[in-house]
Design an enzyme around this catalytic site. Structure first.
Site, PDB file in Angstrom:
ATOM      1  N   LYS A  38     -22.495  42.042   6.863  1.00  0.00           N
ATOM      2  CA  LYS A  38     -22.515  40.768   6.144  1.00  0.00           C
ATOM      3  C   LYS A  38     -23.346  39.701   6.856  1.00  0.00           C
ATOM      4  O   LYS A  38     -23.846  38.784   6.223  1.00  0.00           O
ATOM      5  CB  LYS A  38     -21.094  40.301   5.870  1.00  0.00           C
ATOM      6  CG  LYS A  38     -20.410  41.229   4.872  1.00  0.00           C
ATOM      7  CD  LYS A  38     -19.047  40.778   4.444  1.00  0.00           C
ATOM      8  CE  LYS A  38     -18.498  41.690   3.364  1.00  0.00           C
ATOM      9  NZ  LYS A  38     -18.222  43.068   3.868  1.00  0.00           N
TER      10      LYS A  38
HETATM   11  C1  LIG Z   1     -18.103  44.182   3.054  1.00  0.00           C
HETATM   12  C2  LIG Z   1     -18.214  45.529   3.697  1.00  0.00           C
HETATM   13  C3  LIG Z   1     -18.458  46.697   2.946  1.00  0.00           C
HETATM   14  C4  LIG Z   1     -18.558  46.690   1.432  1.00  0.00           C
HETATM   15  O1  LIG Z   1     -19.706  46.048   0.959  1.00  0.00           O
HETATM   16  P1  LIG Z   1     -19.800  45.568  -0.580  1.00  0.00           P
HETATM   17  O2  LIG Z   1     -21.021  44.746  -0.646  1.00  0.00           O
HETATM   18  O3  LIG Z   1     -18.552  44.779  -0.835  1.00  0.00           O
HETATM   19  O4  LIG Z   1     -19.875  46.796  -1.425  1.00  0.00           O
HETATM   20  C5  LIG Z   1     -18.582  47.904   3.615  1.00  0.00           C
HETATM   21  N1  LIG Z   1     -18.449  47.973   4.957  1.00  0.00           N
HETATM   22  C6  LIG Z   1     -18.208  46.884   5.715  1.00  0.00           C
HETATM   23  C7  LIG Z   1     -18.036  47.050   7.175  1.00  0.00           C
HETATM   24  C8  LIG Z   1     -18.081  45.621   5.118  1.00  0.00           C
HETATM   25  O5  LIG Z   1     -17.834  44.539   5.879  1.00  0.00           O
END
Ligand SMILES: *Cc1c(COP(=O)(O)O)cnc(C)c1O
Length: 476
Positions: free
Chosen positions: A117
């Site tokens: 993120k």
């Molecule tokens: C948020 C997240 C995901 C999922 O991503 P999306 O965009 O919600 O599909 C997968 N792995 C980690 C470690 C995350 O923080």
């Protein structure tokens, strides 16, 4: 470039209009009115930009196709300020490494909070600060987190002018590492609020405060959730960077991506890249036990789960009851029919909790036309995959990445290279690693001893009025 809502609202908006917003006024999500097209010659040029000038230059080139209301030089500066080796740990920013012939991992998890993120949120922080300054406005971000999103938001917004972050989290429920990551931020504009309750209580508080429209307006309250278009756009860049690196390292004729998925934000960016003409073969959607998406791609039925039907798993950042970005893809699948998208997501979901596209001929074209395939994993699959990778390659991967790898292996063909996205570092989920391998994952140096650092957090009851009072006190 103008943006429109997936639910058919006639007004079109520009990038900076929607930058600070969540949903469109009709409840839809924003998408560009068309996808800029990259032909073979332009792709070659972008490859050159990436290898010669680096990730920030690639980001600037791609973002420029979607943003026409920020002066070019300013946008370039914002990209350069965001994608640095200092923030993301390597010069490549999102480096691809080979595990095996045709099997690659792309690291998106070397940013400040060790999860993917950061890739988008760091840019969002700089874009927000820039735009708020231009407009002479302030923004107070109110959010709820059970881990990754909240810390990525805080690390992106810390010290930014015109922005405060109020982040609620369930008291005592995040891992000690995650708590330390968030609560050790001492910046004046970051407010950690531990709520006596569970994550749902935090979300309910945020909803209740945001639904009080006069209060929301008075305090200039906003969010940074995953439906924000700028976040999604920032993620498009690393699919280009990943493709260029894999292309260089592999002889296979085709390149695919496998994406550990929850809210469909990450893999939706892959969809956008593919719609632009990036030659990706398959987009493999990997879910955990919360298999809302896998079920749709297998059956054509999209069925949201109740909270009792949403499982707590060992890949917790993928524990979702509905996939909040999914509407964007459905809109494209249905030839951008806003009225039909509106019917599916408001009427059908509200009335019956699901919609069913199994009889629609467009559903049958998903694989061929859009490249999507899917699969899911269990806790035991994650443990086995982590163990297998450690034994074969002496590498430790996190549980989310393990979900991606497990499904990637099921979906890959002979003549295809697959890039699995590494969405977090294993240290964030140490207890699952210990369960799988009997050893602790190593910790990046910057995180040594963070549990012992001074903490800045207030403990509050799950009471909407008390949170409002706290906001009033601290927004000056
Ligand atoms: C948020 C997240 C995901 C999922 O991503 P999306 O965009 O919600 O599909 C997968 N792995 C980690 C470690 C995350 O923080």
């Amino acid at each position: 470039m103008k943006y429109l809502s997936t639910r058919g609202l006639p007004q079109k908006r520009s990038f900076c209009d929607i930058l600070l917003e969540g949903l469109a006024p009709d409840g839809g999500l924003y998408l560009p009115e068309s996808y800029p097209q990259i032909n073979a010659q332009e792709l070659k040029r972008l490859e050159g930009v990436f290898f010669q000038e680096g990730y920030a230059a690639l980001a600037f080139n791609i973002l420029s196709l979607f943003i026409d209301d920020i002066p070019s030089q300013d946008l370039k500066n914002l990209c350069e300020k965001t994608y640095t080796q200092k923030t993301f740990g390597t010069q490549e920013i999102a480096p691809v490494r080979a595990l095996d012939d045709g099997l690659f991992i792309q690291a998106l998890s070397n940013g400040p909070t060790l999860a993917f993120k950061d890739m988008a949120m760091q840019l969002l922080g700089n874009l927000f600060e820039y735009e708020l300054n231009r407009k002479g406005q302030e923004l107070n971000i109110l959010g709820a987190t059970s881990g990754d999103t909240g810390s990525a938001a805080e690390y992106a917004m810390r010290g930014k002018k015109g922005i405060r972050v109020f982040m609620t989290s369930p008291h005592g429920r995040m891992s000690p590492f995650q708590q330390a990551q968030m609560f050790s931020l001492l910046d004046d504009n970051i407010f950690n609020i531990a709520i006596e309750g569970v994550f749902d209580d935090c979300q309910d508080i945020v909803k209740a405060v945001s639904n009080d429209l006069p209060f929301k307006k008075q305090l200039k309250i906003g969010t940074v959730n995953s439906i924000n278009w700028a976040r999604l756009l920032a993620q498009v860049v690393y699919y280009f960077a990943g493709y260029f690196q894999a292309r260089k390292m592999s002889q296979k004729s085709r390149i695919s991506f496998a994406v550990p998925s929850g809210n469909f934000g990450n893999v939706c960016a892959a969809h956008v890249a593919r719609m632009m003409g990036l030659p990706l073969h398959q987009l493999v959607v990997a879910t955990n036990e919360n298999n809302v998406l896998d079920e749709f791609f297998k059956t054509g039925v999209y069925r949201v789960r109740s909270s009792t039907d949403t499982h707590e798993t060992s890949s917790p950042s993928m524990d979702i009851s509905k996939a909040s970005n999914f509407e964007r893809f459905i809109f494209d699948l249905l030839d951008r029919d806003g009225a039909l998208t509106n019917k599916l997501f408001s009427t059908d979901i509200d009335a019956q909790g699901y919609f069913d596209l199994s009889a629609d001929p467009r559903f049958k074209s998903i694989r061929e036309k859009f490249g999507f395939t899917s699969g899911s994993s269990t806790h035991q699959n994650r443990l086995d995959t982590i163990k297998d990778v450690y034994q074969k390659y002496q590498e430790i991967i996190d549980p989310h990445t393990a979900d991606g790898l497990k499904v990637a292996k099921e979906c890959t063909h002979q003549d295809e290279a697959i890039v699995v996205l590494e969405t977090a570092l294993p240290i964030k989920f140490a207890s699952t690693i210990t369960q799988a391998l009997g050893i602790e994952p190593s910790r990046p140096q910057a995180f040594e001893g963070i549990e012992a650092l001074p903490k800045r957090v207030v403990l509050m009851p799950a009471n909407v009025q008390k949170i409002k009072d706290f906001l009033l006190e601290n927004v000056k």
